[in-house]
Design an enzyme around this catalytic site. Structure first.
Site, PDB file in Angstrom:
ATOM      1  N   CYS A 281       0.706  -1.108   0.128  1.00 64.14           N
ATOM      2  CA  CYS A 281      -0.168   0.035  -0.004  1.00 64.14           C
ATOM      3  C   CYS A 281       0.859   1.320   0.079  1.00 64.14           C
ATOM      4  CB  CYS A 281      -0.866  -0.118   1.280  1.00 64.14           C
ATOM      5  SG  CYS A 281      -0.067   0.306   2.521  1.00 64.14           S
ATOM      6  N   GLU A 384      -5.699   1.381  -8.572  1.00 63.53           N
ATOM      7  CA  GLU A 384      -4.625   0.953  -7.671  1.00 63.53           C
ATOM      8  C   GLU A 384      -4.459  -0.591  -8.450  1.00 63.53           C
ATOM      9  OE1 GLU A 384      -5.286  -0.690  -3.834  1.00 63.53           O
ATOM     10  OE2 GLU A 384      -3.496  -0.208  -3.141  1.00 63.53           O
TER      11      GLU A 384
HETATM   12  P1  NAD Z   1      -9.478  -6.921   0.429  1.00 58.93           P
HETATM   13  O1  NAD Z   1     -10.164  -5.539   0.609  1.00 58.93           O
HETATM   14  O2  NAD Z   1      -9.918  -7.766  -0.755  1.00 58.93           O
HETATM   15  O3  NAD Z   1      -9.354  -7.914   1.686  1.00 58.93           O
HETATM   16  C1  NAD Z   1      -9.045  -7.302   2.930  1.00 58.93           C
HETATM   17  C2  NAD Z   1      -9.987  -8.160   3.919  1.00 58.93           C
HETATM   18  O4  NAD Z   1     -11.326  -7.920   3.863  1.00 58.93           O
HETATM   19  C3  NAD Z   1      -9.751  -9.542   3.910  1.00 58.93           C
HETATM   20  O5  NAD Z   1      -9.599 -10.289   5.156  1.00 58.93           O
HETATM   21  C4  NAD Z   1     -10.899 -10.046   3.136  1.00 58.93           C
HETATM   22  O6  NAD Z   1     -11.455 -11.373   3.517  1.00 58.93           O
HETATM   23  C5  NAD Z   1     -12.066  -9.168   3.466  1.00 58.93           C
HETATM   24  N1  NAD Z   1     -12.902  -8.969   2.668  1.00 58.93           N
HETATM   25  C6  NAD Z   1     -12.768  -9.114   1.187  1.00 58.93           C
HETATM   26  N2  NAD Z   1     -14.056  -8.745   0.336  1.00 58.93           N
HETATM   27  C7  NAD Z   1     -14.993  -8.467   1.311  1.00 58.93           C
HETATM   28  C8  NAD Z   1     -16.276  -8.048   1.503  1.00 58.93           C
HETATM   29  N3  NAD Z   1     -16.996  -7.973   0.391  1.00 58.93           N
HETATM   30  N4  NAD Z   1     -16.996  -7.927   2.546  1.00 58.93           N
HETATM   31  C9  NAD Z   1     -16.342  -8.127   3.840  1.00 58.93           C
HETATM   32  N5  NAD Z   1     -15.082  -8.297   3.957  1.00 58.93           N
HETATM   33  C10 NAD Z   1     -14.159  -8.667   2.952  1.00 58.93           C
HETATM   34  O7  NAD Z   1      -7.849  -6.611   0.274  1.00 58.93           O
HETATM   35  P2  NAD Z   1      -6.464  -7.404  -0.328  1.00 58.93           P
HETATM   36  O8  NAD Z   1      -6.430  -7.737  -1.569  1.00 58.93           O
HETATM   37  O9  NAD Z   1      -6.370  -8.549   0.813  1.00 58.93           O
HETATM   38  O10 NAD Z   1      -5.277  -6.563   0.320  1.00 58.93           O
HETATM   39  C11 NAD Z   1      -4.766  -5.506  -0.589  1.00 58.93           C
HETATM   40  C12 NAD Z   1      -5.509  -4.090  -0.529  1.00 58.93           C
HETATM   41  O11 NAD Z   1      -5.030  -3.605   0.961  1.00 58.93           O
HETATM   42  C13 NAD Z   1      -4.832  -3.048  -1.175  1.00 58.93           C
HETATM   43  O12 NAD Z   1      -5.751  -2.115  -1.689  1.00 58.93           O
HETATM   44  C14 NAD Z   1      -3.928  -2.194  -0.622  1.00 58.93           C
HETATM   45  O13 NAD Z   1      -3.491  -1.052  -1.031  1.00 58.93           O
HETATM   46  C15 NAD Z   1      -4.423  -2.266   0.637  1.00 58.93           C
HETATM   47  N6  NAD Z   1      -3.823  -2.038   1.964  1.00 58.93           N
HETATM   48  C16 NAD Z   1      -3.643  -1.250   2.690  1.00 58.93           C
HETATM   49  C17 NAD Z   1      -2.907  -0.858   3.706  1.00 58.93           C
HETATM   50  C18 NAD Z   1      -3.178   0.668   4.399  1.00 58.93           C
HETATM   51  O14 NAD Z   1      -2.638   0.754   5.865  1.00 58.93           O
HETATM   52  N7  NAD Z   1      -3.742   1.432   4.119  1.00 58.93           N
HETATM   53  C19 NAD Z   1      -1.922  -1.648   4.115  1.00 58.93           C
HETATM   54  C20 NAD Z   1      -1.707  -2.792   3.290  1.00 58.93           C
HETATM   55  C21 NAD Z   1      -2.757  -3.127   2.104  1.00 58.93           C
END
Ligand code: NAD
Length: 499
Positions: A281, A384
């Protein structure tokens, strides 16, 4: 193939839902395990026993809780290589990067060893005649952490460390794509002395996340993931009266001024843009050189560096610069976005789409891509990408470059490379982004500061880790007290003035 479990009341517990999802080895493309997806009934049982365990944990004095953090820190150090290997095996990142993932999480645990100091309250003596006031920070109860795939150790540690050190119990719902590291961390916490039930790892997908958001016992939700899910979780948690901090996606720019050391800027861009296959991120995905001369000179330096990048499996140890992306779908999406960039008129200077690695043809490897002449209307700028793709947007002036960053809907991280302190200072003051690097490409603050973006990169008002985390995971109670020294007049019918 390994069948994974939940971690409930200090034990591995098999899932009962009959629903599973595959955990891949992104380097080989093979399924290495399957993780159970919990039902709401399984979740509710885990929450109920966490609530019981939390009472004893909250009553354990802060110093004793901190000692558990000390022992946990020791164990993480002792198992560093093992943990890094699990991270790399389920995520795909290189082993040195896997160690970095564990290390940056460990640093938050180190701050939690000093939790008693951060949990001290405030005291006013003689706020009125014979009247003292004191404020204390009390744990919330049961809280939840919902984490993404891209830092399987670091982000669960950012969540569990402060939450537990404050005396809460936590339901941790790690990414279903990378659940193995969290399960191992839970075992180590038990070995460190954490009472059973205080940390419950409940694996699952949207069903279990919605169960957390609607559960009345859960007091707070700490989420990290993509922006649409962050916004959704923040809204539903807040509607249900929970405290929530939800960190989302990013599009991080680096401005390169004409006076910058361009070799250093190019080195930094390659590391920050392509490290961890761009799945950070805080990755820099947009380079913004000021002036065509700077832009041309930068491209000249970037191309040979990018062509030299070694892409390969984590098993190659220090010999690779970055590994595969997380899934076959992620690979297809990234390659699709690169193609859209070509169709929409950007100049593809280095094309990573047809990359293939002998012996690892089924792995999810994506070669590095570099675009020039990208504009703010193109999908490769708006989305992104979360892959090894660097876009160069040319700016005519510093003000144009600053405006580009300010107009972007995300506000996680940004950087400026310059030799001029006045420009750097102006940028740091004016930019509407939460974490800023000056001649520093990935400005993730140290663990005793705090981490958090602005705009669509974060929903909620406190950052993660550092002093903010101790505020997020506690609530303040303020006592106004008076001890009578003799018989006093009767009741009072107005607010007491502190005269
Ligand atoms: P994601 O949003 O797909 O998943 C994150 C979490 O949410 C997981 O535990 C997943 O099971 C859950 N989830 C997914 N879809 C859901 C839904 N429809 N309803 C409820 N829960 C749901 O993210 P990812 O692909 O695992 O991670 C990558 C993303 O995280 C990127 O956008 C990255 O920029 C972001 N990120 C942000 C930070 C920060 O601190 N700002 C740090 C690391 C990653």
């Amino acid at each position: 193939m390994q069948e994974l479990s939940h971690w409930i009341d200090g034990k591995h517990v098999k899932g009962t839902s009959g629903r599973f999802t595959d955990v891949m080895n992104p380097a080989t493309g093979e399924v290495q395990g399957r993780v159970p997806l919990a039902t709401v009934a399984e979740l509710e049982a885990a929450i109920a026993s966490a609530a019981k365990a939390q009472e004893g944990w909250a009553a354990t004095n802060p110093q004793r809780r901190a000692r558990v953090m000390m022992a946990f820190g020791d164990l993480i150090n002792k198992h560093m290589d093992e943990l890094a290997e699990i991270v790399s095996r389920e995520h795909g990142k290189t082993l040195p990067d896997g160690r970095g993932d564990v290390q940056r999480g460990l640093e938050v645990i180190e701050v939690c060893m000093g939790a008693p100091h951060l949990l001290k309250g405030e005291f006013t003596t003689d706020g009125g005649p014979g009247i003292d006031l004191y404020s204390m920070r009390q744990p919330l109860g049961v809280v939840a952490g919902i984490t993404p795939f891209n830092f399987p150790a670091m982000i669960p540690l950012w969540k569990m460390g402060p939450a537990l050190a404050c005396g809460n119990a936590m339901i941790l719902k790690p990414s279903e794509r990378c659940p193995m590291t969290s399960l191992r961390l839970a075992e180590l916490l038990q070995e460190a002395g954490l009472p059973d039930g205080v940390l419950q790892v409940v694996n699952g997908d949207k069903e279990v996340v919605d169960g957390i958001l609607d559960n009345e016992t859960v007091q707070a939700v700490g989420f990290v993931g993509s922006t649409p899910i962050a916004q959704y979780i923040y809204g539903r948690a807040a509607t249900n009266g929970k405290r929530a901090q939800c960190f989302g996606g990013a599009k991080n720019h680096m401005i390169i001024m004409p006076d910058a050391d361009l070799d250093k800027a190019a080195d930094a861009l390659v590391g920050a843009g392509f490290g961890a296959a761009g799945e950070r991120c805080m990755a820099i995905s947009v380079a913004v050189p000021v002036g065509d001369k700077t832009a041309d000179a930068l491209i000249e330096r970037l191309v040979p560096r990018i062509e030299k990048l070694k892409v390969g499996p984590y098993t190659a140890g220090n010999d690779v610069d970055y590994g595969p992306v997380i899934t076959a779908q992620a690979k297809a999406r990234i390659n699709g976005l690169v193609s859209s960039g070509v169709e929409q008129g950007a100049t593809l200077v280095v094309d990573g789409r047809d990359f293939s690695l002998q012996g690892y043809e089924d792995g999810f490897f994506v070669g590095p891509s570099l675009f020039d002449n990208v504009t703010a209307e193109m999908d490769i700028y708006k989305e992104e990408i979360f892959g090894p793709v660097l876009s160069q947007v040319r700016a005519k002036t510093y003000d144009d470059a600053l405006k580009l960053v300010k107009d972007n809907p995300y506000g996680n991280g940004t950087a400026i490379y310059t030799a001029d302190g006045d420009t750097a200072r102006d940028f740091a003051t004016k930019v509407n982004v939460g974490m800023v690097g000056v001649n520093f490409p990935v400005p993730v603050p140290l663990s005793y500061h705090t981490f958090g973006g602005w705009k669509k990169s974060a929903f909620g008002d406190l950052n993660q880790y550092g002093p903010d985390a101790f505020k997020f995971y506690t609530r303040t109670k303020t006592v106004t007290q008076r001890w009578f020294s003799g018989i006093k007049e009767g009741g009072e019918f107005h607010f007491k003035e502190m005269d």
